[in-house]
Design a protein around this motif. Structure first.
Motif, mmCIF file in Angstrom:
data_model
loop_
_atom_site.group_PDB
_atom_site.id
_atom_site.type_symbol
_atom_site.label_atom_id
_atom_site.label_comp_id
_atom_site.label_asym_id
_atom_site.label_seq_id
_atom_site.Cartn_x
_atom_site.Cartn_y
_atom_site.Cartn_z
ATOM 1 N N GLY A 18 0.116 18.455 -9.617
ATOM 2 C CA GLY A 18 -1.174 18.043 -10.144
ATOM 3 C C GLY A 18 -1.852 16.910 -9.393
ATOM 4 O O GLY A 18 -2.938 16.486 -9.762
ATOM 5 N N HIS A 19 -1.235 16.403 -8.326
ATOM 6 C CA HIS A 19 -1.791 15.283 -7.570
ATOM 7 C C HIS A 19 -1.843 15.639 -6.086
ATOM 8 O O HIS A 19 -0.800 15.724 -5.432
ATOM 9 N N LYS A 20 -3.051 15.831 -5.579
ATOM 10 C CA LYS A 20 -3.208 16.177 -4.161
ATOM 11 C C LYS A 20 -2.919 14.990 -3.254
ATOM 12 O O LYS A 20 -2.558 15.144 -2.096
ATOM 13 N N ILE A 21 -3.103 13.797 -3.794
ATOM 14 C CA ILE A 21 -2.828 12.567 -3.054
ATOM 15 C C ILE A 21 -1.925 11.706 -3.924
ATOM 16 O O ILE A 21 -2.196 11.501 -5.103
ATOM 17 N N ASN A 22 -0.867 11.210 -3.319
ATOM 18 C CA ASN A 22 0.059 10.344 -4.053
ATOM 19 C C ASN A 22 -0.330 8.896 -3.776
ATOM 20 O O ASN A 22 -0.343 8.455 -2.621
ATOM 21 N N ALA A 23 -0.647 8.170 -4.817
ATOM 22 C CA ALA A 23 -1.085 6.773 -4.679
ATOM 23 C C ALA A 23 -0.026 5.900 -4.016
ATOM 24 O O ALA A 23 -0.354 4.893 -3.387
ATOM 25 N N SER A 24 1.242 6.284 -4.120
ATOM 26 C CA SER A 24 2.280 5.483 -3.474
ATOM 27 C C SER A 24 2.114 5.510 -1.955
ATOM 28 O O SER A 24 2.258 4.488 -1.289
ATOM 29 N N TRP A 25 1.787 6.664 -1.397
ATOM 30 C CA TRP A 25 1.597 6.778 0.049
ATOM 31 C C TRP A 25 0.333 6.033 0.475
ATOM 32 O O TRP A 25 0.312 5.348 1.490
ATOM 33 N N VAL A 26 -0.716 6.122 -0.309
ATOM 34 C CA VAL A 26 -1.956 5.394 -0.002
ATOM 35 C C VAL A 26 -1.669 3.896 0.034
ATOM 36 O O VAL A 26 -2.112 3.190 0.944
ATOM 37 N N SER A 27 -0.890 3.405 -0.927
ATOM 38 C CA SER A 27 -0.547 1.975 -0.970
ATOM 39 C C SER A 27 0.243 1.546 0.251
ATOM 40 O O SER A 27 -0.015 0.483 0.835
ATOM 41 N N VAL A 28 1.185 2.371 0.656
ATOM 42 C CA VAL A 28 2.006 2.042 1.828
ATOM 43 C C VAL A 28 1.139 2.017 3.090
ATOM 44 O O VAL A 28 1.291 1.136 3.943
ATOM 45 N N GLN A 29 0.210 2.950 3.197
ATOM 46 C CA GLN A 29 -0.697 2.952 4.353
ATOM 47 C C GLN A 29 -1.563 1.691 4.369
ATOM 48 O O GLN A 29 -1.824 1.129 5.434
ATOM 49 N N GLU A 30 -1.996 1.246 3.207
ATOM 50 C CA GLU A 30 -2.792 0.016 3.131
ATOM 51 C C GLU A 30 -1.960 -1.194 3.543
ATOM 52 O O GLU A 30 -2.457 -2.094 4.211
ATOM 53 N N LEU A 31 -0.697 -1.215 3.141
ATOM 54 C CA LEU A 31 0.196 -2.298 3.541
ATOM 55 C C LEU A 31 0.274 -2.383 5.060
ATOM 56 O O LEU A 31 0.213 -3.471 5.633
ATOM 57 N N ALA A 32 0.374 -1.241 5.703
ATOM 58 C CA ALA A 32 0.493 -1.210 7.165
ATOM 59 C C ALA A 32 -0.781 -1.700 7.851
ATOM 60 O O ALA A 32 -0.732 -2.180 8.985
ATOM 61 N N LYS A 33 -1.920 -1.608 7.166
ATOM 62 C CA LYS A 33 -3.200 -2.049 7.745
ATOM 63 C C LYS A 33 -3.389 -3.561 7.656
ATOM 64 O O LYS A 33 -4.227 -4.126 8.361
ATOM 65 N N LEU A 34 -2.644 -4.211 6.775
ATOM 66 C CA LEU A 34 -2.798 -5.654 6.598
ATOM 67 C C LEU A 34 -2.346 -6.394 7.845
ATOM 68 O O LEU A 34 -1.369 -6.012 8.487
ATOM 69 N N ASP A 35 -3.026 -7.438 8.161
ATOM 70 C CA ASP A 35 -2.620 -8.279 9.284
ATOM 71 C C ASP A 35 -1.628 -9.302 8.745
ATOM 72 O O ASP A 35 -1.989 -10.422 8.416
ATOM 73 N N LEU A 36 -0.374 -8.875 8.647
ATOM 74 C CA LEU A 36 0.637 -9.731 8.035
ATOM 75 C C LEU A 36 1.113 -10.840 8.959
ATOM 76 O O LEU A 36 1.715 -11.799 8.517
ATOM 77 N N ASP A 37 0.874 -10.683 10.259
ATOM 78 C CA ASP A 37 1.227 -11.709 11.238
ATOM 79 C C ASP A 37 2.681 -12.157 11.077
ATOM 80 O O ASP A 37 2.985 -13.336 10.969
ATOM 81 N N ILE A 38 3.557 -11.182 11.058
ATOM 82 C CA ILE A 38 4.977 -11.473 10.934
ATOM 83 C C ILE A 38 5.618 -11.209 12.294
ATOM 84 O O ILE A 38 5.748 -10.067 12.718
ATOM 85 N N ASP A 39 5.994 -12.270 12.963
ATOM 86 C CA ASP A 39 6.546 -12.150 14.309
ATOM 87 C C ASP A 39 7.950 -11.565 14.338
ATOM 88 O O ASP A 39 8.362 -10.996 15.333
ATOM 89 N N GLN A 40 8.692 -11.723 13.269
ATOM 90 C CA GLN A 40 10.099 -11.334 13.290
ATOM 91 C C GLN A 40 10.392 -10.016 12.581
ATOM 92 O O GLN A 40 11.536 -9.609 12.477
ATOM 93 N N VAL A 41 9.347 -9.328 12.094
ATOM 94 C CA VAL A 41 9.553 -8.096 11.345
ATOM 95 C C VAL A 41 8.755 -6.954 11.952
ATOM 96 O O VAL A 41 7.570 -7.096 12.247
ATOM 97 N N GLU A 42 9.428 -5.843 12.129
ATOM 98 C CA GLU A 42 8.761 -4.607 12.526
ATOM 99 C C GLU A 42 8.638 -3.752 11.277
ATOM 100 O O GLU A 42 9.646 -3.357 10.677
ATOM 101 N N LEU A 43 7.409 -3.479 10.846
ATOM 102 C CA LEU A 43 7.163 -2.652 9.670
ATOM 103 C C LEU A 43 7.029 -1.199 10.103
ATOM 104 O O LEU A 43 6.220 -0.871 10.971
ATOM 105 N N VAL A 44 7.827 -0.340 9.499
ATOM 106 C CA VAL A 44 7.784 1.091 9.772
ATOM 107 C C VAL A 44 7.503 1.785 8.453
ATOM 108 O O VAL A 44 8.148 1.494 7.440
ATOM 109 N N ILE A 45 6.523 2.706 8.445
ATOM 110 C CA ILE A 45 6.185 3.412 7.208
ATOM 111 C C ILE A 45 6.403 4.907 7.374
ATOM 112 O O ILE A 45 6.274 5.443 8.473
#
Length: 147
Positions: A18-45
């Motif tokens: 019943g859900h063509k788009i899962n809000a959890s995936w949308v949220s994770v994609q938004e997280l990846a777009k943030l400029d977190l400026d974390i030098d010691q972490v590689e974020l993989v989604i």
């Protein structure tokens, strides 16, 4: 000498009943777009399909490939009013159809596991206290019954 980045894997889930788009995936994609400026972490989604048999293959491969220091699975709930942080997961009770209409025959997430419950090494009560103290627009709670 530059420090080696530590990998953090964050997953969201694909479409489901019943859900063509899962809000959890949308949220994770938004997280990846943030400029977190974390030098010691590689974020993989990753987007994980809502297919039991594929999840059993994909998750161990992600651990093997990336060797993350942390893996976070973001889910969605139609009844939650707060950010719900799961302290533990249960191996049984998997009785809802996946997107292919399948249910594990044993109703177990991992057949033959010696663990009925796995508990996160992260104290989610402490995380909730910090989130709630930050006065964001959302409050958080701890759950001991992952959905």
């Amino acid at each position: 000498m530059p420090s080696i980045k530590k990998c953090v894997v964050v997953t969201g889930f694909g479409p489901f009943k019943g859900h063509k788009i899962n809000a959890s995936w949308v949220s994770v994609q938004e997280l990846a777009k943030l400029d977190l400026d974390i030098d010691q972490v590689e974020l993989v989604i990753y987007e994980i399909p809502v297919i039991y048999e594929e999840v059993k293959i994909i998750i161990p491969k992600l651990w093997e490939k990336h060797k993350p220091v942390l893996m976070v699975h973001v889910g969605v709930s139609g009844v939650a009013n707060e950010l719900t942080l799961e302290q533990q997961a249960h191996n049984d009770g998997y009785n809802r159809d996946d997107v292919q209409g399948m249910v594990p025959s044993t109703r177990m997430c991992v057949d033959g596991s010696c663990h009925d419950i796995i508990v996160s090494g992260i104290n989610m009560s402490v995380v909730c206290e910090e989130v709630n103290a930050a006065n964001h627009k959302v409050s958080s709670v701890v759950s001991h019954d992952a959905g």
